[in-house]
Design an enzyme around this catalytic site. Sequence first.
Site, short mmCIF file in Angstrom:
data_model
loop_
_atom_site.label_atom_id
_atom_site.label_comp_id
_atom_site.label_asym_id
_atom_site.label_seq_id
_atom_site.Cartn_x
_atom_site.Cartn_y
_atom_site.Cartn_z
N LYS A 53 0.84 -1.21 0.00
CA LYS A 53 0.00 0.00 0.00
C LYS A 53 0.88 1.26 0.00
O LYS A 53 1.97 1.26 0.60
CB LYS A 53 -0.90 -0.05 1.25
CG LYS A 53 -1.99 1.00 1.31
CD LYS A 53 -2.88 0.76 2.53
CE LYS A 53 -3.95 1.82 2.66
NZ LYS A 53 -4.82 1.62 3.84
N SER A 77 -9.79 1.79 3.00
CA SER A 77 -8.89 2.51 2.11
C SER A 77 -7.91 1.63 1.34
O SER A 77 -7.35 2.09 0.33
CB SER A 77 -8.10 3.54 2.91
OG SER A 77 -7.27 2.90 3.86
N SER A 94 -10.06 -0.64 7.08
CA SER A 94 -9.43 -0.39 5.78
C SER A 94 -8.77 -1.60 5.12
O SER A 94 -8.39 -1.52 3.95
CB SER A 94 -8.39 0.73 5.90
OG SER A 94 -9.03 1.97 5.81
#
Lengths: 484, 95
Positions: A77, A153, A177
């Site tokens: 990420k 996210s 997330s």
Amino acid sequence: MELCDLTAHHLLSLLKTKEINAQQILDSISQRIKKVENQIKAFVRLDSNRFPVETINQHTITTSCEKILDGIPVAIKDNICTENFLTECCSQILQGFRPPYDATVITKLKEAGAIILAAKTNMDEFAFGSSTENSCFGPTRNPWDKTKVAGGSSGGSAAAVSASETILAIGSDTGGSIRQPACFCGVVGMKPTYGRVSRYGLIAFASSLDQIGPLAKDVHDCALLLQVIAGYDPKDSTTINIEVPNYIAALEKDIKGITIGIPKEYFVEGIDEEVKTIVYEAIEELKKLGATIKNVELKHTHYAVPVYYIIATAEASSNLARFDGVRYGLRLESENLISMYSKTRGRGFGAEVKRRILLGTFVLSHGYYDAYYLRAQKVRTLIKKDFEDVFKYVDCLVTPTSPTTAFAIGEKVNNPLQMYLSDIFTISANLAGVPAISLCCGFTKNKLPVGLQIIGKAFDEEMLFRVAHAYQMHTQWHKQKPPL
Amino acid sequence: MKPLSQTLQYVAKLSRLDLNENELQNLSQQLQTILDFIDQLKKVDIANVTPTSYAVDITNVLREDLPITSFPLEKSLANAPRKKDSFFVVRKVID
């Protein structure tokens, strides 16, 4: 099936018997990326025509199979620092940022022999969001239905695993997330116990809630990845210095005689009927496998979202003060220092980031602190106590991961509160610090994945792997592939 | 209580955030909705409840005071928008 469609544990067994080599795995995911990435947008700053796809440590590609993840590609990420490789949190304010060091999880992955992809996965700017629509690079699309969001996210990490553009992925979870995008994309994702995985090198959102965790195609892979990244780190004083159990060994145990709690607050109005039915079917399956099902109460669940949006924004407003144009990223020159800060931040942050900084600053400001922040911290104690009480009687809890399946791109962009409510079932685990996993437990008539969440006691990730793996051994949902 | 738009301007100043009129208007509406939602916490009885700042009970974590190497200067300055010699450069703050 191509190599990119296989799980890490399957690939590792093929590597061991020399039926394949690590270069073939990388070539296979590179081909897949070339084919589907333009439709999915799971990665940022990726040249999908480059073959094979760029990696951070390609020179280490090995066929030795001595290490736990030798030759397995992992996607990271965009909020986790990789030395000398761009890490921008999908924000304009961090454009061009090349960290001077690796996050501890990156160091551990390298030591374990993993091949780290250089392009990072897409995310909501600074991890503020539930749909990956708040990325300065634009949204990621759900591999199961490209008109739908991938969740957030960590939407890029979940979509990349789902679309077989990587074998494993790393995400971060502050209020859901990892789990919510894992649910929307039909993969497995875990938020470990707070303190289980080092946050050193994770660009901080809300320091008392953030945890880095694994995303994978099945529970076995998820356990393998947590095994690598878990453990005490002197560089993160909030990691706990206790032994990391053998998670792979935990997969062997059946679930006969364990007690699973079903909290009634997670099956209330607002939950999609189809989701509810599918989750109840999964609970029936767990019962058939020998678990005892017990109805329980988590009385303060209703208050988790408001508590979260006070505590998380307060911590975020403080953490994001460092983005001021002085040491890295964007700078807008101005006549004096203060206006340079304000102009840089006014231009560099997106709408949701501004909203949260303002809310967080407001709840911490003079005259409002007691009414909002302190009150929220006290209600957090009550939420945490609910879990402590219930875990005296049950080994874990089972709930839906999200009240709905993936929603349409654009549907909630202009309604922040509706967006916040999509995390209603995942937030409590962060507030209480306990571990939770999401796995696919079926599909709606529209072929969208439904997620089952299992929440455990602090530092008992083993129980979650055990229950989730037992479920996958008797079902086939995790083997389904999106139509790409 | 002051109107939210006024409070918002003050909070924006504290946050070092330049906002245009349009943003101020949108944000003040959205924040009002969020604050109304958050207000439900007033219903919870919090008498005698201690606040939680970390989910895991940890107090001070101490380590040996051992010297370790820091980042070399050029690495620390590598991302600076402006730098000179061994410094980050900003506008003069003291006359």
